[in-house]
Design a protein around this motif. Structure first.
Motif, short mmCIF file in Angstrom:
data_model
loop_
_atom_site.label_atom_id
_atom_site.label_comp_id
_atom_site.label_asym_id
_atom_site.label_seq_id
_atom_site.Cartn_x
_atom_site.Cartn_y
_atom_site.Cartn_z
N LYS A 50 0.81 -1.07 -0.11
CA LYS A 50 0.15 0.06 -0.01
C LYS A 50 0.63 0.96 -0.17
CE LYS A 50 -3.58 -2.39 2.83
NZ LYS A 50 -3.94 -2.51 4.29
N PRO A 51 0.76 2.33 -1.04
CA PRO A 51 1.26 3.34 -0.90
C PRO A 51 1.34 4.13 0.43
CG PRO A 51 0.12 3.26 -3.00
CD PRO A 51 -0.36 2.27 -1.98
N GLY A 52 2.41 4.62 1.04
CA GLY A 52 2.54 5.25 2.26
C GLY A 52 2.41 4.37 3.38
N ASP A 53 2.30 2.96 3.21
CA ASP A 53 2.06 2.17 4.48
C ASP A 53 3.52 1.44 4.92
OD1 ASP A 53 1.61 0.04 6.13
OD2 ASP A 53 -0.04 -0.78 4.92
N ALA A 54 4.13 2.14 5.88
CA ALA A 54 5.30 1.56 6.19
C ALA A 54 5.32 0.06 6.72
CB ALA A 54 5.77 2.53 7.38
N ASN A 105 5.47 -1.93 3.29
CA ASN A 105 6.85 -1.44 2.78
C ASN A 105 7.95 -2.43 3.59
OD1 ASN A 105 6.65 0.20 0.30
ND2 ASN A 105 5.37 1.43 1.69
#
Length: 170
Positions: free
Chosen positions: A79-83, A86
């Motif tokens: 998910k974009p922006g999901d540390a 990632n």
């Protein structure tokens, strides 16, 4: 509570139900799992928290497992922006374009067969290891795969619960 209770776990135990429930939802999207783990607070040790998590995971219905899986992005597409996603999927970050494309195709084939994302505890795994796992698991029956997913979710939950107990974000 003994002074040996990790600081993060002490904060989790002391948090109001809404805050604790939100933290648990970041660990696992299953409401049943979260309610069961929440109901057993306070936890004296991280092992006690793990035991509650494992017991709750073992009791999840197929619908509860589906709810839990819905909280996970496909491998190779965090998910974009999901540390958290990632970090957990970092083994794919250095993968070749060919491997990323193959994972996309395998993810789609898996999802078409089973009706949910391919779920694996990706922490510490390389892109090749994840590709090999989806290749090996795609021929499973839905029942076999549901139990493998239950085990993989349990591993992911333990990693995320450790971060809570140690005082880090989920």
């Amino acid at each position: 509570m003994s002074s040996s209770t990790p600081q993060g776990l002490s904060r989790f135990n002391a948090a109001d139900d809404g805050t604790a429930r939100a933290a648990l939802h970041e660990v696992c999207a299953s409401r049943s799992w979260g309610s069961e783990v929440l109901a057993q607070r306070p936890y004296a040790t991280t092992d006690a928290l793990f035991a509650a998590s494992d017991a709750a995971m073992a009791e999840l219905s197929a619908e509860d497992l589906a709810e839990a899986m819905a909280g996970h992005p496909p491998i190779g597409r965090p998910k974009p922006g999901d540390a958290t996603s990632n970090r957990e999927q970092s083994g794919m970050s250095g993968a070749s374009d060919a491997l990323k494309e193959e994972m996309l195709e395998l993810n789609l084939a898996y999802q078409e067969k089973f009706g949910h994302v391919f779920l694996i505890c990706a922490t510490g795994r390389t892109g090749e290891q994840m590709r090999d796992a989806v290749r090996n698991r795609i021929d499973n029956t839905p029942e076999q795969e549901r139990e493998i997913v239950r085990v993989e979710l349990g591993k992911i939950n333990r990693i995320r619960l450790t971060r809570i107990a140690e005082g880090d974000a989920a």
